[in-house]
Design a protein around this motif. Structure first.
Motif, short mmCIF file in Angstrom:
data_model
loop_
_atom_site.label_atom_id
_atom_site.label_comp_id
_atom_site.label_asym_id
_atom_site.label_seq_id
_atom_site.Cartn_x
_atom_site.Cartn_y
_atom_site.Cartn_z
N VAL A 89 0.83 -1.20 0.00
CA VAL A 89 0.00 0.00 0.00
C VAL A 89 0.86 1.25 0.00
O VAL A 89 0.57 2.22 -0.69
CB VAL A 89 -0.97 -0.02 1.20
N THR A 90 1.94 1.19 0.75
CA THR A 90 2.82 2.35 0.76
C THR A 90 3.37 2.63 -0.62
O THR A 90 3.47 3.79 -1.05
CB THR A 90 3.97 2.12 1.74
N TYR A 91 3.69 1.56 -1.28
CA TYR A 91 4.17 1.71 -2.65
C TYR A 91 3.12 2.41 -3.50
O TYR A 91 3.42 3.36 -4.24
CB TYR A 91 4.50 0.32 -3.20
N LEU A 92 1.91 1.96 -3.34
CA LEU A 92 0.82 2.60 -4.10
C LEU A 92 0.68 4.06 -3.74
O LEU A 92 0.51 4.93 -4.59
CB LEU A 92 -0.50 1.87 -3.82
N VAL A 93 0.76 4.31 -2.44
CA VAL A 93 0.53 5.67 -1.98
C VAL A 93 1.55 6.61 -2.59
O VAL A 93 1.21 7.71 -3.04
CB VAL A 93 0.60 5.72 -0.44
N PHE A 94 2.78 6.20 -2.58
CA PHE A 94 3.82 7.11 -3.03
C PHE A 94 4.08 7.04 -4.52
O PHE A 94 4.91 7.77 -5.04
CB PHE A 94 5.12 6.85 -2.26
N HIS A 95 3.41 6.15 -5.19
CA HIS A 95 3.65 6.03 -6.62
C HIS A 95 3.09 7.26 -7.33
O HIS A 95 1.95 7.65 -7.08
CB HIS A 95 2.98 4.76 -7.16
N PRO A 96 3.87 7.85 -8.18
CA PRO A 96 3.38 9.08 -8.82
C PRO A 96 2.14 8.83 -9.66
O PRO A 96 1.25 9.68 -9.73
CB PRO A 96 4.54 9.52 -9.70
N ARG A 97 2.05 7.69 -10.30
CA ARG A 97 0.88 7.42 -11.13
C ARG A 97 -0.05 6.45 -10.41
O ARG A 97 -0.48 5.44 -10.95
CB ARG A 97 1.31 6.88 -12.49
N MET A 98 -0.30 6.78 -9.21
CA MET A 98 -1.11 5.91 -8.35
C MET A 98 -2.46 5.61 -8.96
O MET A 98 -2.93 4.46 -8.94
CB MET A 98 -1.26 6.60 -7.00
N MET A 99 -3.06 6.61 -9.61
CA MET A 99 -4.40 6.43 -10.12
C MET A 99 -4.47 5.34 -11.18
O MET A 99 -5.51 4.73 -11.38
CB MET A 99 -4.91 7.74 -10.72
N ASP A 100 -3.34 5.13 -11.85
CA ASP A 100 -3.37 4.09 -12.87
C ASP A 100 -3.20 2.70 -12.27
O ASP A 100 -3.68 1.72 -12.81
CB ASP A 100 -2.23 4.34 -13.87
N LEU A 101 -2.48 2.68 -11.15
CA LEU A 101 -2.17 1.37 -10.59
C LEU A 101 -3.37 0.75 -9.88
O LEU A 101 -3.56 -0.45 -9.91
CB LEU A 101 -1.02 1.48 -9.59
N ILE A 102 -4.10 1.58 -9.22
CA ILE A 102 -5.17 0.98 -8.41
C ILE A 102 -6.38 0.69 -9.28
O ILE A 102 -6.62 1.34 -10.30
CB ILE A 102 -5.57 1.89 -7.24
N ASP A 103 -7.10 -0.31 -8.83
CA ASP A 103 -8.31 -0.69 -9.56
C ASP A 103 -9.25 -1.31 -8.55
O ASP A 103 -9.37 -2.53 -8.45
CB ASP A 103 -7.94 -1.70 -10.66
N PRO A 104 -9.90 -0.49 -7.78
CA PRO A 104 -10.70 -1.04 -6.67
C PRO A 104 -11.86 -1.86 -7.20
O PRO A 104 -12.47 -1.52 -8.20
CB PRO A 104 -11.20 0.20 -5.95
N LYS A 105 -12.13 -2.89 -6.50
CA LYS A 105 -13.32 -3.65 -6.83
C LYS A 105 -13.74 -4.48 -5.63
O LYS A 105 -12.97 -4.67 -4.69
CB LYS A 105 -13.07 -4.54 -8.04
N ILE A 106 -14.96 -4.95 -5.71
CA ILE A 106 -15.50 -5.71 -4.58
C ILE A 106 -15.43 -7.19 -4.92
O ILE A 106 -15.87 -7.61 -5.98
CB ILE A 106 -16.95 -5.31 -4.32
N VAL A 107 -14.84 -7.93 -4.02
CA VAL A 107 -14.71 -9.37 -4.23
C VAL A 107 -15.67 -10.06 -3.26
O VAL A 107 -15.76 -9.66 -2.10
CB VAL A 107 -13.27 -9.83 -3.93
N LYS A 108 -16.38 -11.05 -3.77
CA LYS A 108 -17.27 -11.80 -2.88
C LYS A 108 -16.82 -13.25 -2.84
O LYS A 108 -16.42 -13.81 -3.85
CB LYS A 108 -18.71 -11.75 -3.39
N PHE A 109 -16.89 -13.83 -1.69
CA PHE A 109 -16.61 -15.27 -1.62
C PHE A 109 -17.28 -15.83 -0.38
O PHE A 109 -17.70 -15.11 0.52
CB PHE A 109 -15.11 -15.54 -1.60
N GLN A 110 -17.33 -17.11 -0.36
CA GLN A 110 -17.97 -17.81 0.78
C GLN A 110 -16.88 -18.49 1.60
O GLN A 110 -16.06 -19.23 1.06
CB GLN A 110 -18.97 -18.83 0.24
N SER A 111 -16.88 -18.22 2.87
CA SER A 111 -15.89 -18.85 3.72
C SER A 111 -16.49 -20.09 4.34
O SER A 111 -17.70 -20.16 4.57
CB SER A 111 -15.45 -17.88 4.82
N LYS A 112 -15.65 -21.01 4.62
CA LYS A 112 -16.18 -22.22 5.25
C LYS A 112 -16.07 -22.15 6.76
O LYS A 112 -16.45 -23.07 7.47
CB LYS A 112 -15.45 -23.45 4.72
N LEU A 113 -15.56 -21.03 7.24
CA LEU A 113 -15.44 -20.88 8.69
C LEU A 113 -16.82 -20.74 9.32
O LEU A 113 -17.76 -20.22 8.73
CB LEU A 113 -14.61 -19.63 9.01
N GLU A 114 -16.89 -21.17 10.56
CA GLU A 114 -18.11 -21.01 11.31
C GLU A 114 -17.77 -20.43 12.67
O GLU A 114 -16.65 -20.55 13.14
CB GLU A 114 -18.80 -22.36 11.49
#
Lengths: 495, 132, 95, 496, 81, 110, 189, 277
Positions: G107-132
């Motif tokens: 994350v620090t790398y991303l933060v300080f990267h000059p072209r940060m906006m190009d590197l990041i690509d936020p998205k929502i991931v869904k999955f099912q955990s088997k934990l209870e």
């Protein structure tokens, strides 16, 4: 002057009698007989108390009683001297008569709220006696204000629109002037002299500059607006909306006389004759008074309503008293003080008559009363005697006081005043005599008066006969009042 | 000039407290929203606390808790110069508490006002009152 | 060592300025909350550092601990607001 | 035991407030007796203290056993020994009188109400008795906070009015606190007597000047002195009657007491009247206060609001009197604290009775009340006479001193203002009387009540009211004694 | 007494105070007011007033912010100033 | 400067570095959700490192009291590790409930 | 499903799982909880207090008793749970720290990267955990929040995860190794 | 209003700026404030009260009277909030609809006024705006709250030696309950700590303080003179002062704890105690 003084609770009792009767009256509200008996009883007791002090006073002693020292150096203090005694005697004796008359009047007209009426009546009487017996300005002021507020419900007894506006006017004049003028004048005097006790030579002498003294003098003169000195007079005609006994007692005896009494007291007890003389303050006073006399008489000429006529007559007559005191001559002052008594008996007779006429016929205006003498001969005879007393004609007491006034004005070398006195007497005659003439000798226009004699109830008639009789008697036996007035004058001027 | 600067620096705390107080006072008087006024009121109170705490500061002194704690060895000599003046702290503890209490009451009142008029803007409330 | 701490704390104050900028400019309340939360976490560090500067570490730890606990509470309360009151209208819409 | 009176008079109401609060959760009916008993004990110890002070002079009570500049001390001198009984007796009578009203208005919350009531009394008594400048602030806040609570329970507008009061009150208290801070920074002390001793070399200091101004402005805000009075009328008008008839008589008066205390004890008259030459300006401000109060009262068509403006005017009396800078004026101001507390109590209790019976206090609601509630109206008459300043009611005598003070200070404007306001009060009250007296009783309930039978408030409300009315006259008659034996010693010799 | 930090935080405090009053959203104002309290707390501890700092931390950061949010929750977030 | 101080300094500076990252990150990132990443993670780790540094430094003059104080500092760390994700989650949950859409590539910065 | 009572610092009590809820809204008060809570608290107290004179220790005993009385049903600890905590958590922590470090560097790398906006690509991931179990889910969620560019957005009690990832690389390895490790730690494997 | 505000503000500010010129310089050890009273406190506190934290000693002993009223202020704030906001069921004009949630299935039942489900373990009373508490927050807070509470008690108990004391501890303790209410549900929190209990605790806290003072009074010394407790506690007067301070701090703590919760409950539910933040 070295007066002997004795300490006695009697003056306080005289005041408290009518004050203490108030709760009893309130409680006996449902039983008129008890209530009226109590009123009578209180009036009698009060008169007796006052009477019992007369010999002491005539001996040249003063009665003193201190109620409480409310402010360091100034106490609520009662002192009975000759002048106060004179006034107290007049008012307490007239209370008995008026009570009787009130009962007749109120029952005759089936007035509402009679209990309230009698309560405040008693209260007003207390205040009157209190004023008479005050030993200092503060006490005087206290009872003066108490009287103002106690008479308000009496003046507005009818609770109608007219009563309301008159009540407002009454309060505005009376309370407004007393707070606006008397209170500051009193306090300035206090801070100048450090005392408020009346003394025979006044206490203001040598404490302040002339303009300030003059200012104070006029603040007191106009501040006691109950004295109805012009231009603070117009509450008096307005207050005539009250029931007649109220007008009778309060506007012939208690309220207005308290006003002039206060003026006289202050002029003699606070300023003192010497101070007034030395500053020539009496001249404006007597001219104002003369003006009031003339103007009052002239206005009275044009009145048709009997009570209003009497009111303006009162305004004029009150100024006689102020005039008498203002002359600062011994005779004049004697005359002025005597006039308190003489005018009281005369004027109350007149008011009683007006009330009796109203009770019997419901008439208020002179023009409706032509020929009324045929129906109510006793009343009208009394009226005649009363008006003679006011005019100052011989068979009545008014003659003596006017005589002294005339002598006083001669003594003071005020020829203008002599002229004023004579002219006003003529004017008095001019507004009273035509009515008397019409009442007895003209043909009645109203058919009501053609019938046989039908007087007002006995409770109404008897008192007015009594007062008329006293008026006459006073000519021949003015002794108690005359002696008291002379003693007073002697103590003030030394003559 | 240097006098001025040294005066500014020497009493920096006082200047800031006055500034904060003015901000708070202005907010109480001039803000229209009742809750904003409450915020301003609190800022005002904190400014005064700042003033008091600034009084207590003493150069070269440490916090007003004696270093050697409990027990018999505690009675060694303590020099007043070494410790910050504790009295204003005591006073300000009380003042903070009073501030919270006032805040609670003020918020309760604001809720009451909102229940009555359905708004927190003073001018709107006044307009509603005038309409009635 | 004192100097290191002094300059570090000044630097932390500078970082707080940065966080405060986010808290001030918004644009949504949630952004402000992030900013304030960040200020909070820096404050905890700064508090302990002040403790070292006063050489009275033991006295300041308590404050830092209390601070960490209550900062958490405030952020939680503010975020709870959105569980009950739906809709993110913002100051920008009501200008 | 009697040497512990100073502690008792604050501790008893405080402890009883707590007990009442617990009782409110356990059994509501216990609250009232406990509260009355506590206030009774308080009043008793206040009177006991007054007698002791008359005997022995100033009493110093060290709280916690610490000597004054270190710890907090109570100084009971002639000034506050006079105010203490007034506060406690007013509170006691008002509580008894309002029992029915409280139960009518807050059937569920009587416990909290009595708790707040007692805490308020605690705060006020503490303010009066304390000798420590900061302690005064805390007590000020206690009285203020409970006051907000009590005042806010009323009509619909009450919360908003109270919120405004809260803002102003907080500013006022904070200003006072700030002033104390300024004093502290230059003297290092918080004890009033101690500060007074340390101040003389610092009279020229700007900080002391600022401290004085800030303290005064703060106190003026709290007492609603003229330009700062805007919060008062609404806050008092829309409150419930039990609260307003406690707070209206006491809070402003106690604040005036604080002002006099600051002038006399902390800053010393020498500094206030000699070093500072602003007293004339303040008296003129008081003149404006009186005139504005009177005129604004004239514009109201609502009894309670009219009375609140009268309170504003009365504050002008006291401030002006105190700032005249002479003995008479100060005497008048101190006397007026006592008298005004009593007469304001009287008129506000009357309003309470009217509200209890008629459910309103606008002028239209008052019609025919003389017939309906004669005793209440009789008390109103006496209260009104006192406010107007008619002897022998007590209001006259304080006005007397104020005017004498104005005359000896040569400040005729103040005298004129006092007389003007008296005359306006006549108009105000007789307008009310006229309505109560002339207008037929407007029957709200439809059935024929025109015979105008009596419908007086309950005995428990009327009797305290009549007691207050009688006290008004009795205090008036004993003015001389009060001045000679108490107030005279309360004012330092230096003042002439 | 560490005056450079003191100065810095003082300035921050003023900024936080002004922004808390300027924000046109009551929830935001409460949150920013919380941050104002944090800084005040720091300020007290810098000046050596540990007890005051502790109180401010517990009150300002904890309770009063929560109370503000609760009150805003019960009333409204909207404001025009 | 003994070895302990050096370790402390290294830890402290790395902590400060991460904190800087957090502060800059919440300024630079385009939207609310992505700002949470630096705020949630970097601040936590930064505090952790700095706290560890303090704990070690406090042990410099070793005594029981100092040890306990260090433990207290570690207690703060534990607390932060428990509280910080929870708080982050609270904020993100609020964002979701408020209906804030996440930033996707190509949009303007919000 | 029979061991929910002994599960570490919290039972698997969950308001929506019918078979688990034998107590209803008012949780049963278990005397063991009080005792264990008391001792945990006393341990913490000693660390906090640092004073070992009888006076302060007795104050500590009172305080811990109060806390145990007030909050034992919140903590719901048990001796076995504590043991598990000690044995299994300790190995997990270094791994977690390592992951956190890696994530932070990223994350620090991303933060300080000059072209940060190009590197990041936020998205929502869904999955099912088997934990209870609450604790396992929460541990997992918090671990996700602390590690590679991901933040847990939502967890349903059934184990549905919604995760916000800052870029593609961060979101992919989920649930992955971490879940397995947590399952092992909390004895759910 | 803005202009008036500005004028007032600027005037006040100008006055204060003007006066600040006469202040002793900031952090001057020779200023009157630092040399007049405080040296006595700093140098004598240990001898006279045996409390190393001077602030605590001054707060609870030298100026204990202030602090008593400070507690009373807090207490009265609680009472005022209750008095202003609390709407009892009787006064509530909204028709009451009850919601129940079946714990096992999560089914919500709505009941019109007057109907009620007999108390059973299966149904939980909820409110119309009820939202299921978030799993992470709930669990996280559940684990944290006991430690917060312990810390709060530690702060109260160690007010003598470290910063803190009754007030701070009380606030944190109150905050822990508020945290519970936030992370779970107000109704659950109220169930754990009922309103009546809070009300009584609130008064009891101040009562402990004032009662200690009054006890000193009964023991023939001045109000709040804790050395009077020496006979009761069987210690020397100085230790008695120390213990007296502790007792008093506990009172403050209890009062503040209860008041904070009370205020929060009332404000966050606007007096209905149904739906909190």
């Amino acid at each position: 002057m070295n007066m002997e003084t004795i300490i006695s609770i009697k003056p306080l009792l005289a005041i408290l009698v009518s004050l203490l009767v108030v709760p009893i009256l309130v409680l006996s509200g449902k039983r008129p007989n008890v209530r009226e008996a109590c009123t009578f009883l209180a009036a009698g007791v009060k008169f007796l108390i006052v009477l019992s002090m007369v010999p002491v006073i005539l001996n040249g002693t003063q009665i003193v009683y201190t109620i409480a020292e409310v402010i360091p150096g100034v106490a609520l203090k009662l002192r009975v001297d000759a002048f106060g005694m004179l006034f107290a005697l007049v008012s307490s004796s007239l209370w008995i008569v008026t009570s009787a008359y009130s009962i007749g009047y109120m029952r005759g007209l089936k007035e509402h709220s009679q209990t309230r009426y009698f309560c405040f009546f008693a209260l007003a009487l207390s205040a009157t006696i209190g004023v008479a017996f005050s030993a200092n300005l503060l006490t005087l002021y206290l009872f003066y204000e108490m009287l103002s507020f106690a008479t308000y419900p009496l003046v507005t007894h009818h609770q109608d629109h007219e009563a309301r506006s008159s009540g407002r006017k009454y309060l505005l004049y009376i309370v407004g002037t007393s707070i606006g003028f008397v209170l500051p004048a009193m306090l300035i005097s206090y801070s100048l002299a450090g005392t408020l006790d009346f003394s025979s030579q006044g206490f203001l002498a040598g404490t302040a500059s002339k303009p300030l003294i003059g200012l104070l003098c006029f603040m007191f003169l106009f501040g006691f607006a109950k004295a109805a000195i012009m231009p603070f007079h117009s509450w008096l005609p307005a207050a005539m909306v009250a029931p007649t006994p109220v007008s009778a007692l309060l506007h012939a005896v208690a309220v207005v006389k308290v006003g002039v009494f206060c003026v006289a007291r202050v002029l003699t007890g606070v300023f003192g004759t010497n101070l007034l003389f030395s500053l020539n303050l009496n001249v404006p006073i007597i001219y104002i008074a003369s003006f009031t006399i003339m103007a009052g008489s002239l206005i009275a000429l044009s009145q048709d309503n009997l009570k209003r006529l009497l009111a303006f007559s009162t305004i004029a007559q009150l100024s006689y008293i102020v005039l008498g005191v203002g002359l600062l001559s011994p005779k004049g002052m004697t005359g002025g003080m005597l006039h308190i008594a003489m005018h009281a008996f005369g004027k109350i007779t007149l008011f009683f008559c007006a009330g009796a006429i109203f009770v019997a016929t419901g008439k208020k205006n002179i023009s409706d009363m032509i020929g009324i003498g045929r129906r109510m001969p006793v009343t009208m005879a009394a009226f005649f005697i009363g008006s003679l007393s006011i005019i100052g004609m011989p068979p009545c007491g008014g003659f003596i006081s006017k005589w002294y006034l005339v002598l006083g004005s001669l003594q003071a070398h005020q020829m203008t005043i002599l002229f004023v006195l004579l002219t006003s007497s003529l004017l008095n005659a001019a507004y009273f005599m035509p009515f008397v003439y019409k009442a007895f000798f003209c043909r009645p226009e109203d058919a009501m008066f053609e019938n046989k004699v039908q007087e007002a109830p006995a409770f109404c008639v008897v008192p007015l006969v009594i007062t008329a009789t006293i008026s006459v008697i006073l000519l021949f036996y003015p002794q108690p009042f005359l002696r008291l007035a002379r003693m007073m004058v002697q103590s003030i001027t030394g003559v | 000039m240097t006098d001025l600067i040294s005066m500014v620096v020497a009493k920096y705390n006082y200047w800031i407290y006055i500034t904060l107080m003015m901000i708070g006072l202005y907010a109480i008087i001039a803000k229209n929203n009742l809750v904003k006024k409450i915020v301003g009121m609190n800022i005002f109170q904190t400014a005064i606390i700042l003033f008091y705490v600034s009084i207590s500061v003493k150069k070269g002194a440490t916090i007003p808790i004696l270093e050697h704690g409990h027990g018999p060895d505690a009675h060694h000599v303590v020099h007043a110069v070494d410790y910050i003046n504790p009295l204003p702290h005591v006073l300000m503890l009380t003042a903070i508490v009073v501030g919270v209490a006032t805040l609670g009451v003020a918020l309760a009142l604001a809720i009451r006002v909102y229940n009555n008029y359905n708004t927190l803007e003073e001018d709107k409330i006044l307009a509603q009152i005038r309409e009635k | 060592m004192d100097n290191i701490f002094l300059y570090s704390s000044l630097y932390l104050a500078f970082l707080m300025v940065l966080s405060l900028v986010r808290a001030v400019i918004g644009p949504t309340v949630l952004d402000r909350m992030i900013g304030v939360n960040a200020i909070g976490s820096k404050t905890v560090v700064l508090l302990i550092m002040i403790g070292f500067l006063y050489h009275r570490m033991d006295m300041f730890v308590d404050i830092a601990l209390a601070y960490a606990m209550l900062n958490f509470l405030a952020v939680l309360a503010a975020s709870r607001y959105f569980q009950k009151r739906k809709g993110l209208y913002d100051e920008a819409l009501y200008r | 035991m009697s040497e512990q009176y100073p502690a008792l008079l604050v501790v008893v109401p405080l402890l009883s407030a707590l007990v009442v609060s617990v009782a409110g959760w356990v059994n509501k009916r216990l609250c009232f007796p406990i509260a009355v008993a506590a206030l009774g004990v308080t009043a008793w110890s206040c009177v006991g203290l007054l007698l002791r002070v008359l005997d022995e002079g100033v009493i110093v009570y060290k709280l916690g056993g610490w000597t004054p500049p270190m710890g907090i001390a109570y100084y009971i001198d002639y000034l506050n020994s006079l105010v203490l009984p007034v506060v406690s007796i007013v509170a006691l009578l008002n509580l008894i009188a309002n029992k029915k009203g409280i139960e009518q208005q807050f059937p569920d919350k009587t416990g909290p109400f009595y708790t707040l009531y007692l805490l308020m009394v605690t705060g006020l008594l503490g303010i009066v008795v304390t000798g420590d400048a900061f302690n005064l602030y805390v007590l000020l806040e206690i009285a203020a906070l409970t006051g907000y609570g009590l005042l806010a329970m009323g009509e619909e507008r009450a919360p908003l009015a109270t919120l405004n009061y809260l803002y102003m009150g907080t500013i006022g208290a904070c200003f006072y606190l700030l002033g104390v801070g300024y004093l502290y920074i230059v003297t290092g002390s918080l004890n009033m007597v101690d500060i007074a001793g340390l101040l003389p070399p610092l009279y020229q200091s700007k900080a002391v000047l600022a401290a004085f101004i800030i303290c005064m402005v703060g106190v003026w805000l709290k007492m609603a002195f003229f330009p700062l009075h805007a919060w008062l009328p609404n806050a008092y008008t829309y409150a419930n009657s039990a609260a307003s008839s406690l707070i209206a008589p006491l809070v402003t008066k106690v604040m005036v007491y604080v002002m006099i205390r600051l002038i006399l004890t902390v800053f010393t008259p020498e500094f206030v009247f000699t070093t500072l030459a602003v007293s004339d300006a303040v008296v003129w401000l008081a003149v404006i206060a009186i005139v504005m109060g009177a005129v604004l009262a004239l514009a109201e068509r609502n009894l309670k609001k009219m009375l609140t403006y009268i309170v504003v005017a009365e504050v002008g009396y006291m401030v002006g009197g105190a700032w005249l800078g002479n003995r008479d004026g100060m005497t008048g101001a101190i006397l007026h604290i006592v008298n005004d507390a009593l007469m304001t109590l009287c008129v506000f209790m009357v309003v309470g009775n009217i509200v209890y019976k008629v459910k309103g206090y606008a002028f239209e609601d008052l019609q025919g009340l003389f017939r309906k509630m004669p005793f209440t109206m009789a008390a109103l008459v006496i209260g009104a006479m006192s406010i107007i300043g008619v002897p022998p009611t007590c209001g006259f005598f304080s006005k007397w001193y104020l005017i004498v003070g104005a005359i000896s200070a040569g400040h005729y404007g103040f005298m004129a203002a006092l007389i003007f306001s008296s005359i306006v009060s006549v108009v105000l009250f007789f307008r009310v009387f006229e309505i109560c007296y002339y207008e037929p009783f407007a029957d709200h309930h439809g059935h024929d009540n025109h015979s105008g039978g009596m419908d007086e408030a309950p005995v428990s409300m009327v009797v305290p009211l009549l007691i207050v009315a009688v006290i008004l006259i009795v205090v008036g008659l004993y003015t001389g004694d009060i001045v000679n034996h108490v107030i005279q010693f309360a004012i330092p010799e230096a003042m002439v | 007494m560490i005056w450079p930090i003191d100065l810095a935080i003082l300035t921050l405090v003023v900024v936080a105070a002004i922004s808390a009053l300027m924000v046109k959203d009551l929830l935001g104002a409460s949150v920013l007011f919380g941050s104002y309290s944090f800084m005040m707390c720091l300020l007290w501890s810098i000046m050596g007033a540990v007890d005051v700092a502790f109180t401010e931390a517990s009150v300002g950061a904890g309770v009063s912010t929560v109370l503000f949010v609760a009150a805003v929750f019960r009333t409204t977030r909207r404001t025009r100033d | 400067m003994d070895i302990m101080n050096i370790i402390v300094c290294v830890l402290l500076f790395s902590g400060l570095f991460f904190l800087t990252g957090g502060a800059v990150g919440i300024l630079r990132f385009p939207d609310f959700y992505s700002r949470l990443h630096p705020a949630g993670k970097l601040d936590t780790l930064g505090s952790f490192l700095a706290m560890t540094a303090f704990a070690l430094f406090n042990l410099h003059h070793f005594s029981l009291g100092a040890l306990l104080t260090s433990l207290k500092i570690l207690l703060i760390v534990v607390f932060i590790f428990l509280a910080s994700p929870t708080a982050t989650h609270g904020i993100v949950d609020a964002g979701v409930r408020a209906g804030l859409a996440p930033w996707t590539k190509g949009e303007k910065r919000r | 499903m029979g061991k929910q009572e002994e599960e570490g610092l919290g039972s698997k009590h969950n308001t929506s799982k019918a078979e688990n809820s034998d107590q209803g809204p008012r949780r049963r008060k278990n005397f063991g909880h009080y005792v264990v809570t008391f001792f945990i608290m006393f341990g913490v107290w000693v660390v906090l207090s640092g004073k070992f004179d009888p006076f302060h220790l007795s104050l500590g005993v009172i305080s811990c008793a109060i806390v145990a009385y007030l909050s034992a049903d919140l903590l719901r600890p048990s001796i076995r749970g504590l043991l598990i905590l000690l044995v299994r958590w300790i190995p997990y922590l270094p791994w977690l720290m390592k992951e956190i470090f890696k994530a932070n560097l990223h994350v620090t790398y991303l933060v300080f990267h000059p072209r940060m906006m190009d590197l990041i690509d936020p998205k929502i991931v869904k999955f099912q955990s088997k934990l209870e179990g609450d604790l396992a889910l929460v541990t997992f969620a918090n671990s996700i929040t602390l590690t590679p560019g991901t933040i847990t957005v939502n967890v349903s009690p059934d184990g549905d995860f919604k995760v916000h990832a800052i870029d593609k690389a961060s979101g992919e390895p989920l649930p992955g190794e971490m879940e397995a490790r947590i399952a092992r730690v909390l004895g759910e494997d | 209003m803005k202009i008036i505000g500005l004028i007032i503000t600027v005037t006040t500010g100008a006055l204060l700026f003007y006066a600040a010129g006469d202040f002793p310089a900031w952090s001057d050890p020779a200023s009157p404030a630092s040399t007049y009273l405080s040296p006595h406190f700093i140098e004598k506190t240990m001898e006279e009260t045996s409390v190393p934290n001077i602030v605590t000693a001054v707060l609870a002993d030298y100026r204990g009277f202030d602090t008593m009223f400070e507690t009373a202020v807090i207490f009265s704030a609680g009472v005022v909030c209750f008095f202003l906001l609390r709407i009892s069921r009787r006064e509530d004009e909204e028709p009451e609809t009850r919601y129940y949630r079946h714990v096992l299935t999560g089914v919500t039942i709505q009941l019109k006024e007057g109907h009620e489900i007999p108390p059973s373990a299966d149904f939980e009373r909820i409110d119309s705006m009820w939202t299921p508490p978030d799993l992470i927050i709930k669990t996280g807070c559940r684990l944290l709250i006991p430690f917060v509470q312990l810390f709060a008690l530690y702060v109260i108990a160690h007010g003598h030696h470290s910063p803190g004391g009754g007030f701070q501890g009380g606030v944190i303790l109150g905050a822990s309950v508020i945290l519970f209410a936030i992370s779970h549900d107000l109704r659950t929190a109220v169930r754990r700590m009922s309103e009546k209990l809070i009300g009584i605790l609130c008064a009891a806290g101040v009562l402990i303080y004032a009662g200690t003072g009054a006890l000193c009074l009964l023991l023939k010394l001045n109000f709040l003179d804790y050395s009077a407790l020496a006979g009761v506690l069987h210690v020397d007067p100085i230790t008695a002062r120390s213990h007296g301070i502790l007792i008093v701090e506990i009172g403050v703590g209890i009062a503040v704890l209860a008041t904070m919760i009370w205020i929060y409950n009332n404000i966050s539910s606007a007096g209905r105690y149904r739906q909190g933040l």
